[in-house]
Each structure stands twice: as C-alpha cells, then as structure tokens.
Design a protein around this motif. Structure first.
Motif, PDB file in Angstrom:
ATOM      1  N   VAL A  16     -21.645 -14.387 -37.017  1.00  0.00           N
ATOM      2  CA  VAL A  16     -20.524 -13.553 -36.587  1.00  0.00           C
ATOM      3  C   VAL A  16     -20.381 -13.586 -35.067  1.00  0.00           C
ATOM      4  O   VAL A  16     -19.269 -13.677 -34.534  1.00  0.00           O
ATOM      5  CB  VAL A  16     -20.688 -12.111 -37.115  1.00  0.00           C
ATOM      6  CG1 VAL A  16     -19.705 -11.168 -36.452  1.00  0.00           C
ATOM      7  CG2 VAL A  16     -20.516 -12.085 -38.627  1.00  0.00           C
ATOM      8  N   ALA A  17     -21.490 -13.535 -34.342  1.00  0.00           N
ATOM      9  CA  ALA A  17     -21.442 -13.587 -32.883  1.00  0.00           C
ATOM     10  C   ALA A  17     -20.891 -14.928 -32.406  1.00  0.00           C
ATOM     11  O   ALA A  17     -20.072 -14.988 -31.481  1.00  0.00           O
ATOM     12  CB  ALA A  17     -22.828 -13.353 -32.298  1.00  0.00           C
ATOM     13  N   LEU A  18     -21.311 -16.015 -33.035  1.00  0.00           N
ATOM     14  CA  LEU A  18     -20.812 -17.336 -32.682  1.00  0.00           C
ATOM     15  C   LEU A  18     -19.309 -17.449 -32.971  1.00  0.00           C
ATOM     16  O   LEU A  18     -18.549 -17.984 -32.164  1.00  0.00           O
ATOM     17  CB  LEU A  18     -21.586 -18.406 -33.455  1.00  0.00           C
ATOM     18  CG  LEU A  18     -21.283 -19.852 -33.116  1.00  0.00           C
ATOM     19  CD1 LEU A  18     -21.601 -20.139 -31.662  1.00  0.00           C
ATOM     20  CD2 LEU A  18     -22.063 -20.778 -34.029  1.00  0.00           C
ATOM     21  N   LEU A  19     -18.897 -16.911 -34.091  1.00  0.00           N
ATOM     22  CA  LEU A  19     -17.475 -16.909 -34.444  1.00  0.00           C
ATOM     23  C   LEU A  19     -16.653 -16.103 -33.435  1.00  0.00           C
ATOM     24  O   LEU A  19     -15.570 -16.508 -33.041  1.00  0.00           O
ATOM     25  CB  LEU A  19     -17.286 -16.353 -35.854  1.00  0.00           C
ATOM     26  CG  LEU A  19     -15.876 -16.376 -36.413  1.00  0.00           C
ATOM     27  CD1 LEU A  19     -15.385 -17.812 -36.543  1.00  0.00           C
ATOM     28  CD2 LEU A  19     -15.824 -15.677 -37.753  1.00  0.00           C
ATOM     29  N   ALA A  20     -17.176 -14.967 -32.989  1.00  0.00           N
ATOM     30  CA  ALA A  20     -16.469 -14.138 -32.012  1.00  0.00           C
ATOM     31  C   ALA A  20     -16.335 -14.856 -30.675  1.00  0.00           C
ATOM     32  O   ALA A  20     -15.282 -14.792 -30.027  1.00  0.00           O
ATOM     33  CB  ALA A  20     -17.204 -12.811 -31.827  1.00  0.00           C
ATOM     34  N   LEU A  25     -12.687 -17.856 -26.964  1.00  0.00           N
ATOM     35  CA  LEU A  25     -12.337 -19.025 -26.169  1.00  0.00           C
ATOM     36  C   LEU A  25     -10.994 -19.624 -26.599  1.00  0.00           C
ATOM     37  O   LEU A  25     -10.254 -20.150 -25.779  1.00  0.00           O
ATOM     38  CB  LEU A  25     -13.436 -20.094 -26.292  1.00  0.00           C
ATOM     39  CG  LEU A  25     -14.780 -19.752 -25.648  1.00  0.00           C
ATOM     40  CD1 LEU A  25     -15.808 -20.813 -25.979  1.00  0.00           C
ATOM     41  CD2 LEU A  25     -14.625 -19.609 -24.145  1.00  0.00           C
ATOM     42  N   ALA A  26     -10.679 -19.540 -27.877  1.00  0.00           N
ATOM     43  CA  ALA A  26      -9.454 -20.151 -28.389  1.00  0.00           C
ATOM     44  C   ALA A  26      -8.223 -19.276 -28.197  1.00  0.00           C
ATOM     45  O   ALA A  26      -7.105 -19.793 -28.127  1.00  0.00           O
ATOM     46  CB  ALA A  26      -9.624 -20.471 -29.868  1.00  0.00           C
ATOM     47  N   LEU A  27      -8.384 -17.973 -28.104  1.00  0.00           N
ATOM     48  CA  LEU A  27      -7.239 -17.065 -28.054  1.00  0.00           C
ATOM     49  C   LEU A  27      -6.286 -17.319 -26.883  1.00  0.00           C
ATOM     50  O   LEU A  27      -5.075 -17.385 -27.095  1.00  0.00           O
ATOM     51  CB  LEU A  27      -7.711 -15.614 -28.067  1.00  0.00           C
ATOM     52  CG  LEU A  27      -6.627 -14.572 -28.245  1.00  0.00           C
ATOM     53  CD1 LEU A  27      -5.916 -14.770 -29.576  1.00  0.00           C
ATOM     54  CD2 LEU A  27      -7.218 -13.171 -28.181  1.00  0.00           C
ATOM     55  N   PRO A  28      -6.753 -17.476 -25.646  1.00  0.00           N
ATOM     56  CA  PRO A  28      -5.801 -17.736 -24.554  1.00  0.00           C
ATOM     57  C   PRO A  28      -4.987 -19.015 -24.761  1.00  0.00           C
ATOM     58  O   PRO A  28      -3.792 -19.050 -24.465  1.00  0.00           O
ATOM     59  CB  PRO A  28      -6.696 -17.850 -23.316  1.00  0.00           C
ATOM     60  CG  PRO A  28      -7.918 -17.094 -23.663  1.00  0.00           C
ATOM     61  CD  PRO A  28      -8.116 -17.283 -25.135  1.00  0.00           C
ATOM     62  N   ALA A  29      -5.624 -20.046 -25.275  1.00  0.00           N
ATOM     63  CA  ALA A  29      -4.896 -21.294 -25.517  1.00  0.00           C
ATOM     64  C   ALA A  29      -3.842 -21.094 -26.599  1.00  0.00           C
ATOM     65  O   ALA A  29      -2.736 -21.631 -26.500  1.00  0.00           O
ATOM     66  CB  ALA A  29      -5.865 -22.398 -25.915  1.00  0.00           C
ATOM     67  N   LEU A  30      -4.145 -20.324 -27.610  1.00  0.00           N
ATOM     68  CA  LEU A  30      -3.180 -20.059 -28.676  1.00  0.00           C
ATOM     69  C   LEU A  30      -2.013 -19.215 -28.168  1.00  0.00           C
ATOM     70  O   LEU A  30      -0.868 -19.430 -28.576  1.00  0.00           O
ATOM     71  CB  LEU A  30      -3.859 -19.380 -29.860  1.00  0.00           C
ATOM     72  CG  LEU A  30      -4.803 -20.259 -30.677  1.00  0.00           C
ATOM     73  CD1 LEU A  30      -5.509 -19.435 -31.752  1.00  0.00           C
ATOM     74  CD2 LEU A  30      -4.071 -21.417 -31.297  1.00  0.00           C
ATOM     75  N   GLN A  31      -2.288 -18.261 -27.296  1.00  0.00           N
ATOM     76  CA  GLN A  31      -1.213 -17.444 -26.736  1.00  0.00           C
ATOM     77  C   GLN A  31      -0.278 -18.291 -25.877  1.00  0.00           C
ATOM     78  O   GLN A  31       0.945 -18.140 -25.937  1.00  0.00           O
ATOM     79  CB  GLN A  31      -1.790 -16.292 -25.920  1.00  0.00           C
ATOM     80  CG  GLN A  31      -2.403 -15.217 -26.778  1.00  0.00           C
ATOM     81  CD  GLN A  31      -3.080 -14.132 -25.951  1.00  0.00           C
ATOM     82  OE1 GLN A  31      -3.537 -14.365 -24.841  1.00  0.00           O
ATOM     83  NE2 GLN A  31      -3.157 -12.932 -26.518  1.00  0.00           N
ATOM     84  N   GLU A  32      -0.843 -19.192 -25.085  1.00  0.00           N
ATOM     85  CA  GLU A  32       0.000 -20.063 -24.268  1.00  0.00           C
ATOM     86  C   GLU A  32       0.826 -20.999 -25.147  1.00  0.00           C
ATOM     87  O   GLU A  32       2.012 -21.238 -24.888  1.00  0.00           O
ATOM     88  CB  GLU A  32      -0.851 -20.880 -23.299  1.00  0.00           C
ATOM     89  CG  GLU A  32      -0.005 -21.710 -22.373  1.00  0.00           C
ATOM     90  CD  GLU A  32      -0.806 -22.384 -21.280  1.00  0.00           C
ATOM     91  OE1 GLU A  32      -0.320 -23.412 -20.787  1.00  0.00           O
ATOM     92  OE2 GLU A  32      -1.886 -21.898 -20.919  1.00  0.00           O
ATOM     93  N   LEU A  33       0.223 -21.503 -26.209  1.00  0.00           N
ATOM     94  CA  LEU A  33       0.952 -22.348 -27.149  1.00  0.00           C
ATOM     95  C   LEU A  33       2.103 -21.577 -27.792  1.00  0.00           C
ATOM     96  O   LEU A  33       3.215 -22.098 -27.925  1.00  0.00           O
ATOM     97  CB  LEU A  33      -0.004 -22.868 -28.224  1.00  0.00           C
ATOM     98  CG  LEU A  33       0.614 -23.720 -29.327  1.00  0.00           C
ATOM     99  CD1 LEU A  33       1.103 -25.045 -28.763  1.00  0.00           C
ATOM    100  CD2 LEU A  33      -0.397 -23.947 -30.438  1.00  0.00           C
TER     101      LEU A  33
END
Length: 179
Positions: A16-20, A25-33
């Motif tokens: 769960v910690a690794l997934l978080a 890390l992926a969230l900012p890139a997804l928001q920009e996309l």
C-alpha cells in the motif's frame, strides 16, 4: 503441516505504501495531461464549428456568421464571451455588427461551453464567412490557468482557412493575462 496462504500485515502495508508513492508521482503528470486535453478538445470543437460555417457559406451561397454568445440566443459583442459559447447562423439581413435575428436569420448551431472548457479569448467580436469561403484574418486563443503552456490559437486566414497552432512563449503572457 499446513501452508498458510495470503499476505502478512507487513507485506500488505509495504504494498500500500509503494502504491501511494507511485500514485503521488503520477498524479501531477496526469493533471497536466488532463489540462492539455481540455485545451486541445476545446480548440478542435471550435475549429470544427468554424469549418462548418465556411462550408455552409459556400454551399448556401450566403454569409455565415460565428459570434460569441453568453445566453445561446443572441450575439454578445464582447471578446470574453467566446468562453461561454457561440452561435453559427446564416446572416440574411446583413446586420452590422451581426446579430442573430430569429425572424430572418437561419440558426445553424448554438454551442454553450460547460465549466470544463478552456477559456477562449480573441479580438474578433464575430467571424463572417462570405459565399466565396473567404473571411477576414482572425485569431482566437484558448488556454487554461492550470496549464498555460498548452495554449492554442485558432488562426483564420483571409482565404477562410482555419487552423490550430501552438502559441509561442512571446504570446503566452497575453494568454495568461487575458484569463
């Protein structure tokens, strides 16, 4: 001897910690996309409606006007109203500046922008296509405050051809200040 199946509590917490961390890390890139896609989708929609206006002007051999509209019924002669929506209509009474008149003009399309669309800015209070397919030079700018680096411009040439272009860094300040 029986074997235990499944994960231990420690293994589950590590997963769960690794997934978080990966999600963070992926969230900012997804928001920009997402922001880039908002601008591109809005630009493509407006470009399609501009191309429709040119096509109808040529096919119907009449003037066709695209104007910003805040209420979906009347032209708003304010460049900021492009963000709220626009009208495409056959201008039969040749009013100056163009105004949609339901008694004499033929409404071809009324578009209302939702809250998720990009902000549209431009100097033209309207775009008029002539039966030849020609128009006057116009530029509309589309951008968002969350990702201004993905701003686009719809450029209409004097022969009526409309195209979408990326905005250079020198024009980016105008886009940001116009929002």
């Amino acid at each position: 001897m029986t074997q235990e199946r499944g994960f231990s509590l420690v293994e589950s917490l590590v997963a769960v910690a690794l997934l978080a961390v990966l999600a963070g890390l992926a969230l900012p890139a997804l928001q920009e996309l997402h922001e880039r896609n908002r601008v591109v989708a809005s630009a493509n929609l407006l470009l399609t409606h501009i191309q429709l206006a040119r096509l109808r002007a040529v096919l119907d051999a009449s003037d066709v006007v695209i104007c910003p509209s805040a209420d979906g019924a009347l032209c708003a002669h304010d460049a900021k109203a492009w963000s709220q929506g626009w009208l495409v209509f056959r201008d039969q009474d040749y009013s100056q500046p163009p105004q949609f008149n339901p008694d004499s003009d033929n409404l071809l399309l009324a578009h209302r922008n939702g809250p998720g669309g990009a902000q549209v800015r431009g100097t033209p209070a309207y775009i008029r296509y002539y039966p030849s397919g020609y128009a006057t030079n116009r530029t509309l700018t589309l951008c968002t405050t969350a990702a201004p680096q993905h701003a686009r411009a719809i450029i209409i040439s004097v022969v009526g051809r409309a195209r979408v272009a990326r905005i250079g860094d020198e024009s980016l300040k105008d886009c940001i200040s116009g929002i």
